[in-house]
Write a protein that holds these residues in place. Structure first.
Motif, PDB file in Angstrom:
ATOM      1  N   GLN A   1      13.895  17.781  -1.818  1.00 29.80           N
ATOM      2  CA  GLN A   1      14.072  16.603  -0.777  1.00 29.80           C
ATOM      3  C   GLN A   1      13.316  15.325  -0.460  1.00 29.80           C
ATOM      4  OE1 GLN A   1      16.827  17.836   2.249  1.00 29.80           O
ATOM      5  NE2 GLN A   1      18.380  18.684   1.224  1.00 29.80           N
ATOM      6  N   VAL A   2      13.833  14.893  -0.425  1.00 30.66           N
ATOM      7  CA  VAL A   2      13.055  13.893  -0.429  1.00 30.66           C
ATOM      8  C   VAL A   2      13.044  13.814   1.215  1.00 30.66           C
ATOM      9  CG1 VAL A   2      12.117  10.848  -0.274  1.00 30.66           C
ATOM     10  CG2 VAL A   2      13.311  12.091  -2.326  1.00 30.66           C
ATOM     11  N   ARG A   3      11.855  13.645   1.792  1.00 33.36           N
ATOM     12  CA  ARG A   3      11.886  13.444   4.391  1.00 33.36           C
ATOM     13  C   ARG A   3      11.583  12.283   4.150  1.00 33.36           C
ATOM     14  NH1 ARG A   3       9.455  19.226   4.093  1.00 33.36           N
ATOM     15  NH2 ARG A   3      11.867  19.922   3.368  1.00 33.36           N
ATOM     16  N   PRO A   4      11.820  11.149   5.366  1.00 30.12           N
ATOM     17  CA  PRO A   4      10.688  10.514   6.138  1.00 30.12           C
ATOM     18  C   PRO A   4       9.535  11.082   6.461  1.00 30.12           C
ATOM     19  CG  PRO A   4      13.341  11.276   7.294  1.00 30.12           C
ATOM     20  CD  PRO A   4      13.336  12.605   6.081  1.00 30.12           C
ATOM     21  N   ASN A   5       8.823  10.272   6.648  1.00 32.34           N
ATOM     22  CA  ASN A   5       7.421  10.555   6.229  1.00 32.34           C
ATOM     23  C   ASN A   5       6.612  10.849   5.173  1.00 32.34           C
ATOM     24  OD1 ASN A   5       7.060   9.679   8.741  1.00 32.34           O
ATOM     25  ND2 ASN A   5       7.825  11.901   9.493  1.00 32.34           N
ATOM     26  N   ASP A   6       6.924  11.112   4.106  1.00 35.12           N
ATOM     27  CA  ASP A   6       6.838  10.873   2.906  1.00 35.12           C
ATOM     28  C   ASP A   6       6.356   9.795   1.930  1.00 35.12           C
ATOM     29  OD1 ASP A   6       7.211  13.872   2.318  1.00 35.12           O
ATOM     30  OD2 ASP A   6       9.285  12.900   1.255  1.00 35.12           O
ATOM     31  N   LEU A   7       5.043   9.618   1.388  1.00 40.23           N
ATOM     32  CA  LEU A   7       4.640   8.903   0.479  1.00 40.23           C
ATOM     33  C   LEU A   7       5.280   8.329  -0.637  1.00 40.23           C
ATOM     34  CD1 LEU A   7       1.085   8.169   2.481  1.00 40.23           C
ATOM     35  CD2 LEU A   7       2.977   7.461   2.897  1.00 40.23           C
ATOM     36  N   ILE A   8       5.589   7.426  -1.154  1.00 40.03           N
ATOM     37  CA  ILE A   8       6.203   7.268  -3.003  1.00 40.03           C
ATOM     38  C   ILE A   8       4.440   6.456  -2.812  1.00 40.03           C
ATOM     39  CG2 ILE A   8       7.418   5.974  -3.952  1.00 40.03           C
ATOM     40  CD1 ILE A   8       8.839   5.383  -1.807  1.00 40.03           C
ATOM     41  N   ILE A   9       4.266   7.641  -4.211  1.00 35.92           N
ATOM     42  CA  ILE A   9       2.851   6.825  -4.782  1.00 35.92           C
ATOM     43  C   ILE A   9       2.717   6.399  -6.045  1.00 35.92           C
ATOM     44  CG2 ILE A   9       1.580   8.544  -3.300  1.00 35.92           C
ATOM     45  CD1 ILE A   9       1.138  10.072  -5.366  1.00 35.92           C
ATOM     46  N   ASP A  10       3.850   6.890  -6.599  1.00 38.00           N
ATOM     47  CA  ASP A  10       3.898   6.253  -7.952  1.00 38.00           C
ATOM     48  C   ASP A  10       5.562   5.386  -8.344  1.00 38.00           C
ATOM     49  OD1 ASP A  10       3.279   4.956 -10.778  1.00 38.00           O
ATOM     50  OD2 ASP A  10       3.425   6.697 -11.144  1.00 38.00           O
ATOM     51  N   VAL A  11       5.924   4.658  -9.058  1.00 39.07           N
ATOM     52  CA  VAL A  11       7.159   4.402  -9.614  1.00 39.07           C
ATOM     53  C   VAL A  11       7.253   4.172 -11.219  1.00 39.07           C
ATOM     54  CG1 VAL A  11       9.679   3.059  -9.339  1.00 39.07           C
ATOM     55  CG2 VAL A  11       7.819   3.258  -6.802  1.00 39.07           C
ATOM     56  N   ASN A  12       7.925   5.479 -12.179  1.00 45.82           N
ATOM     57  CA  ASN A  12       7.580   4.712 -13.120  1.00 45.82           C
ATOM     58  C   ASN A  12       6.534   5.392 -14.344  1.00 45.82           C
ATOM     59  OD1 ASN A  12      10.561   5.127 -13.437  1.00 45.82           O
ATOM     60  ND2 ASN A  12      10.846   3.218 -13.082  1.00 45.82           N
ATOM     61  N   GLY A  13       5.373   5.287 -13.418  1.00 47.79           N
ATOM     62  CA  GLY A  13       3.956   5.569 -13.883  1.00 47.79           C
ATOM     63  C   GLY A  13       3.063   3.744 -13.847  1.00 47.79           C
ATOM     64  N   ILE A  14       3.703   3.907 -12.939  1.00 44.61           N
ATOM     65  CA  ILE A  14       3.314   1.882 -12.020  1.00 44.61           C
ATOM     66  C   ILE A  14       1.939   2.334 -12.417  1.00 44.61           C
ATOM     67  CG2 ILE A  14       2.899   0.434 -10.956  1.00 44.61           C
ATOM     68  CD1 ILE A  14       5.688   0.271 -10.119  1.00 44.61           C
ATOM     69  N   ALA A  15       1.201   3.496 -11.215  1.00 40.91           N
ATOM     70  CA  ALA A  15      -0.156   3.878 -10.997  1.00 40.91           C
ATOM     71  C   ALA A  15      -0.943   4.388 -12.086  1.00 40.91           C
ATOM     72  CB  ALA A  15      -0.011   5.433 -10.077  1.00 40.91           C
ATOM     73  N   SER A  16      -0.250   5.625 -12.854  1.00 43.32           N
ATOM     74  CA  SER A  16      -1.444   5.211 -14.516  1.00 43.32           C
ATOM     75  C   SER A  16      -1.339   3.985 -15.715  1.00 43.32           C
ATOM     76  CB  SER A  16      -0.889   6.611 -14.973  1.00 43.32           C
ATOM     77  OG  SER A  16       0.588   6.390 -15.186  1.00 43.32           O
ATOM     78  N   SER A  17      -0.327   3.262 -15.324  1.00 46.78           N
ATOM     79  CA  SER A  17      -0.485   1.772 -16.439  1.00 46.78           C
ATOM     80  C   SER A  17      -2.108   1.054 -16.432  1.00 46.78           C
ATOM     81  CB  SER A  17       0.446   1.098 -15.753  1.00 46.78           C
ATOM     82  OG  SER A  17       0.549   0.241 -14.656  1.00 46.78           O
ATOM     83  N   GLY A  18      -2.896   1.508 -15.741  1.00 51.52           N
ATOM     84  CA  GLY A  18      -4.623   0.529 -15.607  1.00 51.52           C
ATOM     85  C   GLY A  18      -4.078  -0.703 -14.086  1.00 51.52           C
ATOM     86  N   VAL A  19      -2.997  -0.743 -13.634  1.00 50.52           N
ATOM     87  CA  VAL A  19      -2.781  -1.864 -12.465  1.00 50.52           C
ATOM     88  C   VAL A  19      -3.182  -1.415 -11.606  1.00 50.52           C
ATOM     89  CG1 VAL A  19      -0.792  -3.283 -11.581  1.00 50.52           C
ATOM     90  CG2 VAL A  19      -0.604  -2.960 -14.434  1.00 50.52           C
TER      91      VAL A  19
END
Length: 135
Positions: free
Chosen positions: A91-109
Motif C-alpha cells: 500500500q501507498v501510505r502517508p509519509n511515503d516519498l514519490i521519487i519518480d513518475v513514469n520514468g521522469i527520473a531516468s530521462s536525463g531531466v
C-alpha cells in the motif's frame, strides 16, 4: 511538579513544589553518523502501476513538496485508494516519498517535485507508474 532543564555542562538545584531541592542534569548526545547511515539503509523503494480511466477519475493523493520529491500526506478516494484495496501488501501510505513518475527520473531531466506533480497530472487517461520510497 515543575522541573527545569539545564545544559550538559551544569547541574543546578531545581525547586519542586512537593519536596526539597534536587539536582537535575541533562546530557545531550549527538547522533553518530553511523546511526544516520543505518537509518537510511532501512529505506524501501517500490513501484506501483496505476491506471486512470479518463480525466474524471482522481488520483486520490494529497501531497506536499519535499525537496526534489513529493511526500504523500493522505490517500483519499481515487486510483491510489483502489490500488491500496487491491494490494494490501504494497500500500501507498502517508509519509511515503514519490521519487519518480513514469520514468521522469531516468530521462536525463533534472528531477524536481514540480516535474513529478506535472507528470502525474499529465496522464488523464492511461497508465501511471510511480516509484515510491518508505523510511
Amino acid at each position: 511538579m515543575f522541573l527545569c532543564c539545564t545544559d550538559s555542562s551544569a547541574s543546578k538545584p531545581v525547586e519542586r513544589l512537593d519536596e526539597s531541592p534536587v539536582k537535575v542534569s541533562i546530557v545531550l548526545e549527538a547522533t553518530p553518523a553511523s546511526a544516520l547511515s543505518k537509518a537510511m539503509d532501512n529505506k524501501v523503494s517500490y513501484v506501483i502501476e496505476l491506471r486512470r480511466n479518463g480525466p474524471e477519475e482522481k488520483m486520490g493523493l494529497d501531497v506536499a513538496h519535499k525537496g526534489r520529491f513529493l511526500k504523500v500526506k493522505q490517500v483519499k478516494e481515487g486510483v491510489v485508494m483502489k490500488w491500496n484495496e487491491d494490494h494490501p501488501e504494497n500500500q501507498v501510505r502517508p509519509n511515503d516519498l514519490i521519487i519518480d513518475v513514469n520514468g521522469i527520473a531516468s530521462s536525463g531531466v533534472e528531477i524536481s517535485s514540480q516535474k513529478l506533480l506535472e507528470g502525474m497530472a499529465a496522464v488523464r487517461d492511461g497508465a501511471i507508474t510511480l516509484t515510491l520510497m518508505r523510511f
